[in-house]
Motif scaffolding. Structure first.
Motif, PDB file in Angstrom:
ATOM      1  N   HIS A   1       0.716  -1.118   0.132  1.00  7.57           N
ATOM      2  CA  HIS A   1       0.160   0.087   0.030  1.00  7.57           C
ATOM      3  C   HIS A   1       0.816   1.114   0.026  1.00  7.57           C
ATOM      4  O   HIS A   1       0.466   2.303  -0.737  1.00  7.57           O
ATOM      5  CB  HIS A   1      -0.977   0.028   0.978  1.00  7.57           C
ATOM      6  N   GLU A   2       1.939   1.358   0.734  1.00  8.35           N
ATOM      7  CA  GLU A   2       2.787   2.271   0.669  1.00  8.35           C
ATOM      8  C   GLU A   2       3.420   2.571  -0.636  1.00  8.35           C
ATOM      9  O   GLU A   2       3.569   3.671  -1.351  1.00  8.35           O
ATOM     10  CB  GLU A   2       4.142   2.158   1.800  1.00  8.35           C
ATOM     11  N   ARG A   3       3.690   1.697  -1.341  1.00  8.80           N
ATOM     12  CA  ARG A   3       4.428   1.638  -2.671  1.00  8.80           C
ATOM     13  C   ARG A   3       3.242   2.162  -3.785  1.00  8.80           C
ATOM     14  O   ARG A   3       3.528   2.792  -4.481  1.00  8.80           O
ATOM     15  CB  ARG A   3       4.817   0.206  -3.113  1.00  8.80           C
ATOM     16  N   ASP A   4       2.145   1.442  -3.523  1.00 11.79           N
ATOM     17  CA  ASP A   4       1.010   2.026  -4.334  1.00 11.79           C
ATOM     18  C   ASP A   4       0.677   3.396  -4.214  1.00 11.79           C
ATOM     19  O   ASP A   4       0.264   4.067  -5.160  1.00 11.79           O
ATOM     20  CB  ASP A   4      -0.135   1.049  -4.094  1.00 11.79           C
ATOM     21  N   ALA A   5       0.547   3.771  -2.765  1.00 13.50           N
ATOM     22  CA  ALA A   5       0.316   5.272  -2.511  1.00 13.50           C
ATOM     23  C   ALA A   5       1.290   6.204  -3.261  1.00 13.50           C
ATOM     24  O   ALA A   5       0.943   7.359  -3.707  1.00 13.50           O
ATOM     25  CB  ALA A   5       0.109   5.503  -1.001  1.00 13.50           C
ATOM     26  N   VAL A   6       2.487   5.867  -3.331  1.00  9.37           N
ATOM     27  CA  VAL A   6       3.356   6.839  -4.226  1.00  9.37           C
ATOM     28  C   VAL A   6       2.856   6.763  -5.714  1.00  9.37           C
ATOM     29  O   VAL A   6       2.960   8.035  -5.899  1.00  9.37           O
ATOM     30  CB  VAL A   6       4.841   6.148  -3.935  1.00  9.37           C
TER      31      VAL A   6
ATOM     32  N   GLY B   1      -6.518  -0.457  -8.565  1.00 11.03           N
ATOM     33  CA  GLY B   1      -5.690  -1.246  -7.637  1.00 11.03           C
ATOM     34  C   GLY B   1      -4.600  -1.814  -8.226  1.00 11.03           C
ATOM     35  O   GLY B   1      -4.552  -1.969  -9.540  1.00 11.03           O
ATOM     36  N   GLY B   2      -3.607  -2.404  -7.658  1.00  2.97           N
ATOM     37  CA  GLY B   2      -2.531  -3.308  -8.177  1.00  2.97           C
ATOM     38  C   GLY B   2      -2.327  -4.489  -7.357  1.00  2.97           C
ATOM     39  O   GLY B   2      -2.766  -4.666  -6.254  1.00  2.97           O
TER      40      GLY B   2
ATOM     41  N   ASP C   1      -6.520  -1.692  -3.431  1.00  2.82           N
ATOM     42  CA  ASP C   1      -7.688  -1.373  -3.975  1.00  2.82           C
ATOM     43  C   ASP C   1      -8.075   0.185  -3.489  1.00  2.82           C
ATOM     44  O   ASP C   1      -8.206   0.219  -2.226  1.00  2.82           O
ATOM     45  CB  ASP C   1      -8.949  -2.333  -3.747  1.00  2.82           C
ATOM     46  N   ILE C   2      -8.251   1.008  -4.227  1.00  2.00           N
ATOM     47  CA  ILE C   2      -8.162   2.503  -3.611  1.00  2.00           C
ATOM     48  C   ILE C   2      -9.376   3.203  -4.638  1.00  2.00           C
ATOM     49  O   ILE C   2      -9.308   2.999  -5.862  1.00  2.00           O
ATOM     50  CB  ILE C   2      -7.052   3.178  -3.603  1.00  2.00           C
ATOM     51  N   THR C   3     -10.163   3.855  -3.990  1.00  2.00           N
ATOM     52  CA  THR C   3     -11.104   4.863  -4.836  1.00  2.00           C
ATOM     53  C   THR C   3     -11.028   6.228  -4.315  1.00  2.00           C
ATOM     54  O   THR C   3     -10.927   6.408  -3.337  1.00  2.00           O
ATOM     55  CB  THR C   3     -12.575   4.476  -4.639  1.00  2.00           C
TER      56      THR C   3
ATOM     57  N   ASP D   1      -7.484  -0.810  11.472  1.00  2.00           N
ATOM     58  CA  ASP D   1      -6.133   0.069  11.204  1.00  2.00           C
ATOM     59  C   ASP D   1      -6.076   0.363   9.784  1.00  2.00           C
ATOM     60  O   ASP D   1      -6.414  -0.547   8.933  1.00  2.00           O
ATOM     61  CB  ASP D   1      -5.017  -0.831  11.761  1.00  2.00           C
ATOM     62  N   THR D   2      -5.775   1.644   9.267  1.00  2.00           N
ATOM     63  CA  THR D   2      -6.010   2.003   7.950  1.00  2.00           C
ATOM     64  C   THR D   2      -4.527   1.419   7.167  1.00  2.00           C
ATOM     65  O   THR D   2      -3.345   1.714   7.867  1.00  2.00           O
ATOM     66  CB  THR D   2      -5.984   3.435   7.892  1.00  2.00           C
ATOM     67  N   LEU D   3      -4.724   0.861   5.913  1.00  2.00           N
ATOM     68  CA  LEU D   3      -3.728   0.531   5.147  1.00  2.00           C
ATOM     69  C   LEU D   3      -3.274   1.759   3.899  1.00  2.00           C
ATOM     70  O   LEU D   3      -2.243   1.599   3.603  1.00  2.00           O
ATOM     71  CB  LEU D   3      -3.920  -0.880   4.754  1.00  2.00           C
ATOM     72  N   THR D   4      -4.500   2.491   3.640  1.00  2.49           N
ATOM     73  CA  THR D   4      -4.161   3.076   2.462  1.00  2.49           C
ATOM     74  C   THR D   4      -4.037   4.671   2.954  1.00  2.49           C
ATOM     75  O   THR D   4      -4.864   5.133   3.680  1.00  2.49           O
ATOM     76  CB  THR D   4      -5.367   3.083   1.609  1.00  2.49           C
ATOM     77  N   TYR D   5      -2.877   5.310   2.404  1.00  3.62           N
ATOM     78  CA  TYR D   5      -2.792   6.641   2.867  1.00  3.62           C
ATOM     79  C   TYR D   5      -2.380   7.414   1.578  1.00  3.62           C
ATOM     80  O   TYR D   5      -1.371   7.695   0.838  1.00  3.62           O
ATOM     81  CB  TYR D   5      -1.580   6.685   3.661  1.00  3.62           C
ATOM     82  N   VAL D   6      -3.525   8.082   0.970  1.00  4.07           N
ATOM     83  CA  VAL D   6      -3.531   8.955   0.250  1.00  4.07           C
ATOM     84  C   VAL D   6      -4.498  10.174   0.052  1.00  4.07           C
ATOM     85  O   VAL D   6      -5.592   9.960   0.686  1.00  4.07           O
ATOM     86  CB  VAL D   6      -4.114   8.116  -1.637  1.00  4.07           C
ATOM     87  N   PRO D   7      -4.183  11.122  -0.220  1.00  2.00           N
ATOM     88  CA  PRO D   7      -5.059  12.426   0.262  1.00  2.00           C
ATOM     89  C   PRO D   7      -6.254  12.341  -0.393  1.00  2.00           C
ATOM     90  O   PRO D   7      -6.614  11.807  -1.457  1.00  2.00           O
ATOM     91  CB  PRO D   7      -4.282  13.727  -0.073  1.00  2.00           C
TER      92      PRO D   7
END
Length: 594
Positions: free
Chosen positions: A315-320, A398-399, A407-409, A539-545
Motif C-alpha cells: 500500500h505504501e508503494r501503491d500510494a506513491v 488497484g494493483g 484497491d483504492i477509490t 487500522d488503515t492501510l491506504t494513505y492517499v489524500p
C-alpha cells in the motif's frame, strides 16, 4: 501491458445469439436455460472462455445471470449494475432487479407447471440447485450440456498458463503447515476444494488463469492425513511440482470425478461454492456428504503477520504511484484535453513505474461526470468521455504486488465543484470516517457496521446500492470472502482480516462519488473504565489524500476534522520522503490542515 478498451460484445449481437440459443433449446425440449456468470470453479471472476453471459447478452458486469425462455429472457442484476445493464443489452433482454426478485419467484411466475429448466451443473452451486428444486416443486430441473457452448463457434480456449510458487517470505507459512493445521480440524475423511483462491492459499501457489487475479484454476481434495490431491494439467504444474513433492499428488483434471467416487465415506463440501456436479457425483457414489464451510476460507481471511506487513509495504508503494498520478491529474485535467482512457493509461503507467507491479487488481473504473454514477463503469473506445472542467472524476483502481493486493477509490474535482456535489462528498467521507474510527466487540459482523457508513447520507435522504466493504486477499483476489461490511455480511470480523471501506453516492446522469481505503482488523487498545471484554478496531492501510476542495468543513464535527488532519499528516510523513520535490510540494498542499 496496458489494458485494452474494445468492447467484447455489443447490444446488436445479442438478438441473433439469443435466437440461436432458443433453437437449440427447442430441439432439446427445454423450456428454460440458465446462463450464469460463473465457471466450474465458482470463483467471482471468469476467463474469456467462460464469459458466456457477456457473450450472449453483452452485459459485462461481475455478477448476474440470465434465464432464457422462448418468449422472454430475464437478465438478473443487482444495484451496482442497473444503469450499466441498460446501456449494454438489447431490448430482447429484460433487466430483473435481483436479489429483490429471486429466480425461483420469476420462474414460477412465467413457467407452466411441469416446465423443464435446463442448467450446466458445473456452473451452479449445490445450494443454488437444491434451493431452486425446493422452492419450485412443480418445475423440473435437468442437468444438461452447456447450450451456449454449442452455438459459440469462436469460443476461446481454456487458460493454460503455468502455476508458480508463492514464496514463504510472502506467504508467512509453509503449505505443509497449512495442510496439517487444516487436517487436524477437518472432522471428515476428506474435503473437496474448488475455489481457486482457496487452493492458491493452501498450497502457496499462484497462477494467471483469471485476468487481474493471480489464481490457479484447479480442483483439490484435502485428506484427513494432510495430504492433498491437486487436479491440474501437467503443463500447468511443471514449475510447482518440486515444491509440492511431499504430501501433494498432482493428477490429471479429467480423473477428478473418478477420484471423488473412490473417496472414503465422509466427504466435506461447501455447498455454497461447490459445483452441483461435485455434489451429485458424491451422492450417486453413496458417500456421506458433510456440508460445511470451505476449510481454507477463514484461515485465508485471517492474514498472518507476514501478510499484513506485506500489505502495508504494497500500500505504501501503491500510494506513491497514486500521489504521482493525482499530482499529474491536477496539472493536466484543467486543459480539457484528457479522456477517461488517457487517465486509465496514465494511472497504470505510474503503477508500473514502481517496477513491482505484477498486474492491476481489476479493470480500472474511471467515470467522468455522469459516468461516475455507473458504479462499476468500464470505459471502452465506444464510451470514452472527455474529462471536463466543472465535473467530478471517480477513479477506482488497484494493483497486484507479490506482497499484497491494493484497491483504492478517490473522487476528484476537475475545476470548481458545485455545492451539492461538495455536500454529498462530505457525507460520503463522514461515513468512511465513522467506519475507520469504530471500536467493536468480538463477535460483531459487517452487517452491524454497515449503517455507520450510511448514516450521514440517510439523514439527507440519500443512500447507495452496494455494500460498504468487501474482503481483500494477499496477492490474491481483490474481492475475498467471507468477511465484508454490508447488510448481508454475517461473518464475525477477526484480527488480520483486510476489508475495503467504500461508501458512495450516485446521481444518475450527473455524477458519482466513492471514497475507498483498505483497513485491517486489529485488537483495540484497552481504555480506562472499559468493560472486561475483547474489543477490535480497524487500522488503515491506504494513505492517499482526499480532495480537500470537495470537503465542506462546516458539515464536519470537531472529531471528524481532527481525523482528517491526522490522516493527512500521516500521509505526508509517510510518502513525502519517497517523492520528487515537485510531487512532494503538491502533496504538502493536498495534506494541509483543514
Amino acid at each position: 501491458m496496458f489494458q485494452t478498451f474494445a468492447a467484447t460484445s455489443s447490444p446488436d449481437q445479442g438478438p441473433p445469439r439469443l435466437a440461436a440459443l432458443r433453437r437449440v433449446m427447442a430441439e432439446k425440449g427445454f423450456d428454460v436455460f440458465l446462463v450464469p456468470r460463473a465457471d466450474a470453479h465458482q470463483g467471482e471472476y471468469v476467463a474469456p472462455r467462460d464469459a458466456r453471459l457477456e457473450w450472449l447478452t453483452g452485459f459485462s458486469g461481475s455478477a448476474g445471470f440470465c434465464a432464457v425462455m422462448q418468449d422472454r429472457a430475464g437478465i438478473f442484476i443487482d444495484g451496482r449494475y442497473r444503469l450499466q445493464v441498460r446501456q449494454q443489452v438489447a431490448q430482447d433482454f429484460t433487466p430483473v432487479h435481483w436479489p429483490e426478485t429471486q429466480l425461483s419467484d420469476w420462474l414460477q411466475e412465467h413457467c407452466n407447471a411441469g416446465a423443464t429448466i435446463a442448467y450446466d451443473q458445473w456452473l451452479h452451486t449445490a445450494t443454488q440447485i437444491a434451493d431452486l428444486r425446493a422452492d419450485c416443486p412443480k418445475l423440473n430441473f435437468e442437468a444438461s450440456e452447456n447450450l451456449v457452448d454449442l452455438i459459440w463457434d469462436d469460443q476461446p480456449a481454456a487458460p493454460d498458463a503455468p502455476f508458480i510458487v508463492h514464496p514463504i517470505e510472502y506467504a508467512g507459512e509453509s503449505h505443509d503447515a497449512k495442510r496439517r493445521r487444516l487436517a487436524e480440524s477437518l472432522e471428515a475423511d476428506a474435503a473437496v476444494i474448488t475455489l481457486p483462491d482457496s487452493i492458491a492459499w493452501l498450497l502457496n501457489i499462484r497462477g494467471s488463469d483469471i485476468e487481474r487475479n493471480p489464481v490457479p484454476q484447479a480442483f483439490a481434495i484435502l485428506h484427513e492425513t494432510g495430504n492433498v490431491d491437486l487436479f491440474a494439467h501437467e503443463s500447468k504444474t511443471t514449475e510447482i511440482a518440486t515444491d509440492l513433492s511431499d504430501g501433494v499428488t498432482i493428477l490429471p483434471p479429467e480423473t477428478f470425478l473418478d477420484h471423488l467416487r473412490g473417496l472414503k465415506q465422509r466427504v466435506l463440501i461447501d455447498k455454497g461454492t461447490c459445483p452441483d456436479a461435485v455434489a451429485s457425483t458424491l451422492k450417486a457414489a453413496g458417500l456421506t456428504v458433510i456440508h460445511g464451510q470451505d476449510p481454507c476460507i477463514l484461515p485465508k481471511a485471517r492474514k498472518n503477520e507476514v501478510e499484513i506487513a506485506g500489505a502495508r509495504a504494497a500500500h505504501e508503494r501503491d500510494a506513491v504511484a497514486m500521489v504521482r498520478f493525482l499530482a499529474w491529474l491536477d496539472r493536466e485535467a484543467p486543459s480539457n484535453k484528457l479522456t477517461e482512457i488517457d487517465v486509465v493509461k496514465a494511472l497504470e503507467g505510474f503503477r508500473r513505474d514502481t517496477n513491482a507491479l505484477r498486474d492491476i487488481s481489476f479493470e480500472t473504473i474511471c467515470g467522468a461526470g455522469p459516468h461516475g454514477a455507473i458504479v462499476h463503469y468500464r470505459v471502452t473506445e465506444n464510451t470514452n468521455r472527455a474529462v471536463k472542467t466543472g465535473e467530478l472524476l471517480l477513479v477506482d483502481s488497484g494493483g497486484q504486488y507479490i506482497d499484497g493486493t491494493t484497491d483504492i477509490t478517490r473522487t476528484i474535482a476537475v475545476g470548481d465543484a458545485g455545492e451539492e456535489e461538495r455536500a454529498c462528498y462530505t457525507r460520503v467521507l463522514q461515513g468512511m470516517i465513522a467506519v475507520s474510527r469504530i471500536r467493536f466487540p468480538k463477535g460483531v459482523g459487517g452487517q452491524h457496521l454497515d449503517a455507520l457508513a450510511r448514516a450521514p447520507l440517510w439523514l439527507a435522504g440519500q443512500d447507495y446500492d452496494h455494500g460498504t466493504g468487501h474482503g481483500v486477499g494477499s496477492y490474491l483476489s481483490v474481492h475475498e470472502g467471507p468477511q465484508g461490511i454490508s447488510r448481508r455480511s454475517e461473518t464475525a470480523l477477526e484480527p488480520g482480516m483486510i476489508l475495503s471501506n467504500e461508501p458512495g453516492y450516485y446521481r444518475e446522469g450527473a455524477f458519482g462519488i466513492r471514497i475507498e481505503n483498505l483497513i485491517v482488523v486489529t485488537e483495540a487498545p484497552t481504555r480506562a473504565g472499559a468493560d472486561d471484554r475483547t474489543m477490535y478496531a480497524f487500522d488503515t492501510l491506504t494513505y492517499v489524500p482526499f480532495d480537500r476542495r470537495l470537503i465542506c468543513v462546516d458539515l464536519l464535527t470537531e472529531a471528524e476534522r481532527g481525523w482528517i488532519d491526522r490522516y493527512h499528516a500521516d500521509t505526508l510523513a509517510l510518502l513525502a520522503p519517497r517523492l520528487d520535490d515537485a510531487t512532494a510540494s503538491w502533496l504538502e498542499t493536498a495534506c494541509a490542515p483543514l
